[in-house]
Design a protein around this motif. Structure first.
Motif, PDB file in Angstrom:
ATOM      1  N   THR A  15       2.263  -6.164  -3.041  1.00  0.00           N
ATOM      2  CA  THR A  15       3.046  -5.480  -2.010  1.00  0.00           C
ATOM      3  C   THR A  15       3.535  -6.461  -0.950  1.00  0.00           C
ATOM      4  O   THR A  15       4.562  -6.212  -0.308  1.00  0.00           O
ATOM      5  CB  THR A  15       2.246  -4.344  -1.323  1.00  0.00           C
ATOM      6  N   TYR A  56       4.792  -2.767   5.783  1.00  0.00           N
ATOM      7  CA  TYR A  56       3.892  -1.662   6.113  1.00  0.00           C
ATOM      8  C   TYR A  56       4.501  -0.317   5.737  1.00  0.00           C
ATOM      9  O   TYR A  56       3.795   0.588   5.297  1.00  0.00           O
ATOM     10  CB  TYR A  56       3.522  -1.692   7.596  1.00  0.00           C
ATOM     11  N   ASP A  57       5.800  -0.183   5.878  1.00  0.00           N
ATOM     12  CA  ASP A  57       6.491   1.076   5.570  1.00  0.00           C
ATOM     13  C   ASP A  57       6.936   1.184   4.110  1.00  0.00           C
ATOM     14  O   ASP A  57       7.462   2.221   3.711  1.00  0.00           O
ATOM     15  CB  ASP A  57       7.714   1.236   6.475  1.00  0.00           C
ATOM     16  N   PRO A  59       7.203   1.739   0.130  1.00  0.00           N
ATOM     17  CA  PRO A  59       6.549   2.672  -0.792  1.00  0.00           C
ATOM     18  C   PRO A  59       5.380   2.037  -1.543  1.00  0.00           C
ATOM     19  O   PRO A  59       4.360   2.688  -1.761  1.00  0.00           O
ATOM     20  CB  PRO A  59       7.671   3.072  -1.753  1.00  0.00           C
ATOM     21  N   TYR A  61       3.293  -0.344  -0.509  1.00  0.00           N
ATOM     22  CA  TYR A  61       2.095  -0.423   0.334  1.00  0.00           C
ATOM     23  C   TYR A  61       1.573   0.967   0.675  1.00  0.00           C
ATOM     24  O   TYR A  61       0.372   1.205   0.669  1.00  0.00           O
ATOM     25  CB  TYR A  61       2.335  -1.233   1.611  1.00  0.00           C
ATOM     26  N   ARG A  62       2.479   1.903   0.960  1.00  0.00           N
ATOM     27  CA  ARG A  62       2.057   3.262   1.285  1.00  0.00           C
ATOM     28  C   ARG A  62       1.261   3.892   0.149  1.00  0.00           C
ATOM     29  O   ARG A  62       0.373   4.709   0.381  1.00  0.00           O
ATOM     30  CB  ARG A  62       3.273   4.136   1.625  1.00  0.00           C
ATOM     31  N   GLU A  63       1.559   3.482  -1.087  1.00  0.00           N
ATOM     32  CA  GLU A  63       0.840   4.011  -2.238  1.00  0.00           C
ATOM     33  C   GLU A  63      -0.623   3.568  -2.250  1.00  0.00           C
ATOM     34  O   GLU A  63      -1.501   4.340  -2.620  1.00  0.00           O
ATOM     35  CB  GLU A  63       1.528   3.539  -3.523  1.00  0.00           C
ATOM     36  N   LEU A  65      -2.289   2.313   0.554  1.00  0.00           N
ATOM     37  CA  LEU A  65      -2.898   2.430   1.883  1.00  0.00           C
ATOM     38  C   LEU A  65      -4.105   3.361   1.932  1.00  0.00           C
ATOM     39  O   LEU A  65      -5.130   2.998   2.519  1.00  0.00           O
ATOM     40  CB  LEU A  65      -1.839   2.840   2.911  1.00  0.00           C
TER      41      LEU A  65
END
Length: 93
Positions: A15, A56-57, A59, A61-63, A65
């Motif tokens: 990521t 950080y925003d 997709p 990384y959000r997956e 997190l």
């Protein structure tokens, strides 16, 4: 270390790559010379704030997190850095 944290660690590098992010501090045993610190310090460097925010925003990384946030306690901050020519007195202006 739980399986979720292990998975997070196995996936985070992928990521970071699109945003040119890399670890410059990842744990280790600090030498306390002033004050107290508890926990593990991790610092990830990006070329600029926009790259850090984009990562950080993202997709990707959000997956992953929730693998970290649901299985560890910590504080996350995004900070704008300074260049190598920065002087302490620059904050006075």
């Amino acid at each position: 270390m739980g399986t979720e944290i292990i998975e997070y660690l196995q996936r985070i590098d992928a990521t970071l790559a699109p945003f040119d992010g890399h670890f410059i501090v990842h744990g280790g045993s600090p030498e306390h010379v002033e004050g107290e610190w508890q926990g593990t310090l991790i610092v990830i460097e990006f070329p600029d704030y926009q790259h850090a925010r984009g990562w950080y925003d993202s997709p990707a990384y959000r997956e992953i997190l929730p693998l970290r946030t649901e299985n560890s306690d910590g504080v996350t901050m995004l900070l704008a850095g300074v260049d190598r020519e920065h002087l302490a007195t620059d904050v006075l202006s």
